[in-house]
Design a protein around this motif. Structure first.
Motif, PDB file in Angstrom:
ATOM      1  N   SER A 171       0.828  -1.212   0.000  1.00 34.19           N
ATOM      2  CA  SER A 171       0.000   0.000   0.000  1.00 34.19           C
ATOM      3  C   SER A 171       0.858   1.256   0.000  1.00 34.19           C
ATOM      4  CB  SER A 171      -0.934   0.017   1.213  1.00 34.19           C
ATOM      5  OG  SER A 171      -1.906  -1.000   1.105  1.00 34.19           O
ATOM      6  N   SER A 172       1.986   1.230   0.697  1.00 36.30           N
ATOM      7  CA  SER A 172       2.858   2.411   0.718  1.00 36.30           C
ATOM      8  C   SER A 172       3.447   2.665  -0.668  1.00 36.30           C
ATOM      9  CB  SER A 172       3.968   2.260   1.769  1.00 36.30           C
ATOM     10  OG  SER A 172       4.904   1.276   1.381  1.00 36.30           O
ATOM     11  N   LEU A 173       3.737   1.600  -1.425  1.00 35.40           N
ATOM     12  CA  LEU A 173       4.244   1.768  -2.787  1.00 35.40           C
ATOM     13  C   LEU A 173       3.154   2.293  -3.717  1.00 35.40           C
ATOM     14  CD1 LEU A 173       6.430  -1.456  -3.095  1.00 35.40           C
ATOM     15  CD2 LEU A 173       7.193   0.896  -2.677  1.00 35.40           C
ATOM     16  N   VAL A 174       1.899   1.896  -3.475  1.00 35.60           N
ATOM     17  CA  VAL A 174       0.768   2.421  -4.241  1.00 35.60           C
ATOM     18  C   VAL A 174       0.638   3.919  -3.990  1.00 35.60           C
ATOM     19  CG1 VAL A 174      -1.755   2.354  -4.468  1.00 35.60           C
ATOM     20  CG2 VAL A 174      -0.454   0.217  -4.308  1.00 35.60           C
ATOM     21  N   ARG A 175       0.746   4.321  -2.732  1.00 34.55           N
ATOM     22  CA  ARG A 175       0.651   5.753  -2.399  1.00 34.55           C
ATOM     23  C   ARG A 175       1.788   6.544  -3.036  1.00 34.55           C
ATOM     24  NH1 ARG A 175      -0.104   3.406   2.683  1.00 34.55           N
ATOM     25  NH2 ARG A 175      -2.318   3.174   3.160  1.00 34.55           N
ATOM     26  N   ASP A 176       2.977   5.940  -3.152  1.00 31.37           N
ATOM     27  CA  ASP A 176       4.113   6.608  -3.804  1.00 31.37           C
ATOM     28  C   ASP A 176       3.785   6.986  -5.246  1.00 31.37           C
ATOM     29  OD1 ASP A 176       5.644   6.368  -1.528  1.00 31.37           O
ATOM     30  OD2 ASP A 176       6.905   4.745  -2.296  1.00 31.37           O
ATOM     31  N   LEU A 177       2.876   6.250  -5.870  1.00 27.49           N
ATOM     32  CA  LEU A 177       2.482   6.519  -7.251  1.00 27.49           C
ATOM     33  C   LEU A 177       1.370   7.560  -7.346  1.00 27.49           C
ATOM     34  CD1 LEU A 177       2.294   2.809  -8.504  1.00 27.49           C
ATOM     35  CD2 LEU A 177       4.205   4.391  -8.773  1.00 27.49           C
ATOM     36  N   GLY A 178       0.880   8.016  -6.191  1.00 35.36           N
ATOM     37  CA  GLY A 178      -0.231   8.959  -6.173  1.00 35.36           C
ATOM     38  C   GLY A 178      -1.578   8.274  -6.295  1.00 35.36           C
ATOM     39  N   CYS A 179      -1.629   6.985  -6.001  1.00 28.66           N
ATOM     40  CA  CYS A 179      -2.852   6.196  -6.110  1.00 28.66           C
ATOM     41  C   CYS A 179      -3.391   5.849  -4.718  1.00 28.66           C
ATOM     42  CB  CYS A 179      -2.576   4.911  -6.884  1.00 28.66           C
ATOM     43  SG  CYS A 179      -1.962   5.180  -8.556  1.00 28.66           S
ATOM     44  N   THR A 180      -4.600   5.324  -4.703  1.00 28.49           N
ATOM     45  CA  THR A 180      -5.251   4.920  -3.458  1.00 28.49           C
ATOM     46  C   THR A 180      -5.253   3.397  -3.354  1.00 28.49           C
ATOM     47  OG1 THR A 180      -6.700   6.846  -3.584  1.00 28.49           O
ATOM     48  CG2 THR A 180      -7.397   5.045  -2.129  1.00 28.49           C
ATOM     49  N   PRO A 181      -4.611   2.833  -2.325  1.00 28.46           N
ATOM     50  CA  PRO A 181      -4.640   1.374  -2.169  1.00 28.46           C
ATOM     51  C   PRO A 181      -5.974   0.896  -1.618  1.00 28.46           C
ATOM     52  CG  PRO A 181      -3.371   2.379  -0.394  1.00 28.46           C
ATOM     53  CD  PRO A 181      -3.795   3.493  -1.309  1.00 28.46           C
ATOM     54  N   LEU A 182      -6.426  -0.261  -2.098  1.00 30.78           N
ATOM     55  CA  LEU A 182      -7.657  -0.882  -1.597  1.00 30.78           C
ATOM     56  C   LEU A 182      -7.337  -2.302  -1.165  1.00 30.78           C
ATOM     57  CD1 LEU A 182     -10.198   0.073  -4.425  1.00 30.78           C
ATOM     58  CD2 LEU A 182      -9.853   1.236  -2.247  1.00 30.78           C
ATOM     59  N   ASN A 183      -7.488  -2.597   0.109  1.00 27.26           N
ATOM     60  CA  ASN A 183      -7.292  -3.962   0.584  1.00 27.26           C
ATOM     61  C   ASN A 183      -8.497  -4.765   0.124  1.00 27.26           C
ATOM     62  OD1 ASN A 183      -7.130  -6.384   1.970  1.00 27.26           O
ATOM     63  ND2 ASN A 183      -6.229  -5.451   3.777  1.00 27.26           N
ATOM     64  N   ALA A 184      -8.284  -5.658  -0.859  1.00 23.02           N
ATOM     65  CA  ALA A 184      -9.378  -6.417  -1.466  1.00 23.02           C
ATOM     66  C   ALA A 184      -9.481  -7.837  -0.918  1.00 23.02           C
ATOM     67  CB  ALA A 184      -9.208  -6.441  -2.983  1.00 23.02           C
ATOM     68  N   GLY A 185      -8.770  -8.132   0.162  1.00 23.02           N
ATOM     69  CA  GLY A 185      -8.876  -9.444   0.779  1.00 23.02           C
ATOM     70  C   GLY A 185      -7.645 -10.297   0.565  1.00 23.02           C
ATOM     71  N   GLY A 186      -7.762 -11.557   0.936  1.00 25.33           N
ATOM     72  CA  GLY A 186      -6.636 -12.482   0.858  1.00 25.33           C
ATOM     73  C   GLY A 186      -6.312 -12.891  -0.566  1.00 25.33           C
ATOM     74  N   LEU A 187      -5.257 -13.659  -0.709  1.00 19.41           N
ATOM     75  CA  LEU A 187      -4.799 -14.076  -2.034  1.00 19.41           C
ATOM     76  C   LEU A 187      -5.840 -14.937  -2.752  1.00 19.41           C
ATOM     77  CD1 LEU A 187      -2.337 -13.627  -3.837  1.00 19.41           C
ATOM     78  CD2 LEU A 187      -1.493 -15.849  -3.077  1.00 19.41           C
ATOM     79  N   ASP A 188      -6.719 -15.592  -1.999  1.00 19.78           N
ATOM     80  CA  ASP A 188      -7.765 -16.395  -2.629  1.00 19.78           C
ATOM     81  C   ASP A 188      -8.713 -15.535  -3.476  1.00 19.78           C
ATOM     82  OD1 ASP A 188      -8.586 -15.304  -0.085  1.00 19.78           O
ATOM     83  OD2 ASP A 188     -10.391 -16.528  -0.216  1.00 19.78           O
ATOM     84  N   ARG A 189      -8.741 -14.227  -3.224  1.00 12.44           N
ATOM     85  CA  ARG A 189      -9.590 -13.323  -4.005  1.00 12.44           C
ATOM     86  C   ARG A 189      -8.891 -12.812  -5.266  1.00 12.44           C
ATOM     87  NH1 ARG A 189     -14.263 -11.882  -2.160  1.00 12.44           N
ATOM     88  NH2 ARG A 189     -14.205  -9.818  -3.125  1.00 12.44           N
ATOM     89  N   ALA A 190      -7.598 -13.098  -5.404  1.00 14.02           N
ATOM     90  CA  ALA A 190      -6.850 -12.640  -6.582  1.00 14.02           C
ATOM     91  C   ALA A 190      -7.448 -13.207  -7.864  1.00 14.02           C
ATOM     92  CB  ALA A 190      -5.382 -13.033  -6.460  1.00 14.02           C
ATOM     93  N   ARG A 191      -7.984 -14.414  -7.803  1.00 14.87           N
ATOM     94  CA  ARG A 191      -8.585 -15.013  -9.006  1.00 14.87           C
ATOM     95  C   ARG A 191      -9.749 -14.171  -9.515  1.00 14.87           C
ATOM     96  NH1 ARG A 191     -10.638 -20.549  -6.388  1.00 14.87           N
ATOM     97  NH2 ARG A 191      -8.584 -20.322  -5.499  1.00 14.87           N
ATOM     98  N   LEU A 192     -10.461 -13.504  -8.609  1.00 19.24           N
ATOM     99  CA  LEU A 192     -11.552 -12.623  -9.023  1.00 19.24           C
ATOM    100  C   LEU A 192     -10.999 -11.391  -9.743  1.00 19.24           C
ATOM    101  CD1 LEU A 192     -13.713 -12.793  -5.769  1.00 19.24           C
ATOM    102  CD2 LEU A 192     -14.001 -14.098  -7.889  1.00 19.24           C
ATOM    103  N   MET A 193      -9.890 -10.870  -9.235  1.00 18.03           N
ATOM    104  CA  MET A 193      -9.257  -9.717  -9.869  1.00 18.03           C
ATOM    105  C   MET A 193      -8.729 -10.099 -11.256  1.00 18.03           C
ATOM    106  SD  MET A 193      -7.063  -6.966  -7.732  1.00 18.03           S
ATOM    107  CE  MET A 193      -5.486  -7.724  -7.737  1.00 18.03           C
ATOM    108  N   GLU A 194      -8.146 -11.273 -11.360  1.00 16.87           N
ATOM    109  CA  GLU A 194      -7.631 -11.745 -12.652  1.00 16.87           C
ATOM    110  C   GLU A 194      -8.773 -11.905 -13.654  1.00 16.87           C
ATOM    111  OE1 GLU A 194      -3.884 -14.075 -10.548  1.00 16.87           O
ATOM    112  OE2 GLU A 194      -5.609 -15.236 -11.223  1.00 16.87           O
ATOM    113  N   ALA A 195      -9.899 -12.457 -13.213  1.00 18.67           N
ATOM    114  CA  ALA A 195     -11.053 -12.616 -14.095  1.00 18.67           C
ATOM    115  C   ALA A 195     -11.648 -11.263 -14.474  1.00 18.67           C
ATOM    116  CB  ALA A 195     -12.106 -13.494 -13.419  1.00 18.67           C
ATOM    117  N   THR A 196     -11.683 -10.326 -13.526  1.00 17.00           N
ATOM    118  CA  THR A 196     -12.183  -8.977 -13.806  1.00 17.00           C
ATOM    119  C   THR A 196     -11.350  -8.313 -14.889  1.00 17.00           C
ATOM    120  OG1 THR A 196     -13.054  -8.737 -11.576  1.00 17.00           O
ATOM    121  CG2 THR A 196     -12.630  -6.697 -12.799  1.00 17.00           C
ATOM    122  N   MET A 197     -10.030  -8.467 -14.794  1.00 13.54           N
ATOM    123  CA  MET A 197      -9.144  -7.884 -15.796  1.00 13.54           C
ATOM    124  C   MET A 197      -9.449  -8.468 -17.165  1.00 13.54           C
ATOM    125  SD  MET A 197      -6.322  -8.546 -17.801  1.00 13.54           S
ATOM    126  CE  MET A 197      -6.103 -10.162 -17.100  1.00 13.54           C
ATOM    127  N   ALA A 198      -9.585  -9.788 -17.280  1.00 13.84           N
ATOM    128  CA  ALA A 198      -9.865 -10.408 -18.569  1.00 13.84           C
ATOM    129  C   ALA A 198     -11.224  -9.942 -19.111  1.00 13.84           C
ATOM    130  CB  ALA A 198      -9.839 -11.934 -18.441  1.00 13.84           C
TER     131      ALA A 198
END
Length: 197
Positions: free
Chosen positions: A149-176
């Motif tokens: 999150s601190s690296l996200v803020r360095d870019l001028g962005c807002t970090p969002l805690n979207a849950g554990g790694l098990d939720r990454a598959r949802l993010m990957e599907a959203t991107m596709a």
């Protein structure tokens, strides 16, 4: 913070260039490209040993091979997975990419991040749309998400805690899914309006 970058392509260059306030070391198959990102270049293992956080920015099919080459040097490190395993027709070619990476590096703390936007968005200083800073979802262990999150803020962005790694598959599907909409000529952003007040 000591940041390692695995890869020397567009994402490595865009994000690595924006983290220039940190100590950055790069490992890549193409040493000349790596040297354009940072004067400090090493092997996968050397870069992992010298870093607290590592950005995994290699082609998706190479990700587990690169992680295996870094080996035990990844133990205890935060490994940011920004890879996208998407093929023709905007379909996922490697399901559960982040979880596969975590299985290949069981002693690392894997965080899925930075995979939802085109590389040119990460070159913006800062990425702001309609007056709002870009929100960056992060999936992974809470302590690792806080560091990223601190690296996200360095870019001028807002970090969002979207849950554990098990939720990454949802993010990957959203991107596709959204890539498929964009390539189909649709305004994917219009699918996600803000909630009414």
């Amino acid at each position: 913070m000591r940041i390692g970058i695995f890869g020397a392509g567009g994402m490595a260059e865009a994000l690595g260039g924006r983290w220039s306030g940190h100590e950055v070391m790069v490992a890549a198959r193409d040493r000349a490209k790596a040297e354009k990102i940072s004067a400090r270049v090493g092997t996968w293992a050397e870069t992992a040993r010298a870093s607290e956080v590592i950005l995994l920015a290699v082609p998706a099919p190479s990700a587990t091979e690169v992680v295996a080459a870094a080996g035990e040097s990844l133990a205890g490190k935060i490994l940011i997975d920004c890879t996208n395993a998407v093929g023709p027709g905007a379909v996922l070619t490697i399901p559960d990419q982040a979880e596969r990476i975590a299985a290949a590096a069981p002693d690392a703390h894997v965080v899925k991040a930075f995979n939802l936007c085109h590389v040119d968005v990460w070159r913006m200083t800062p990425p702001v749309f309609g007056g709002r800073p870009l929100a960056v979802p992060l999936c992974g262990p809470p302590e690792a998400v806080e560091v990223v999150s601190s690296l996200v803020r360095d870019l001028g962005c807002t970090p969002l805690n979207a849950g554990g790694l098990d939720r990454a598959r949802l993010m990957e599907a959203t991107m596709a899914f959204t890539v498929g909409l964009w390539f189909g000529g649709h305004d994917a952003q219009a699918c996600f309006p803000p909630l009414p007040a």
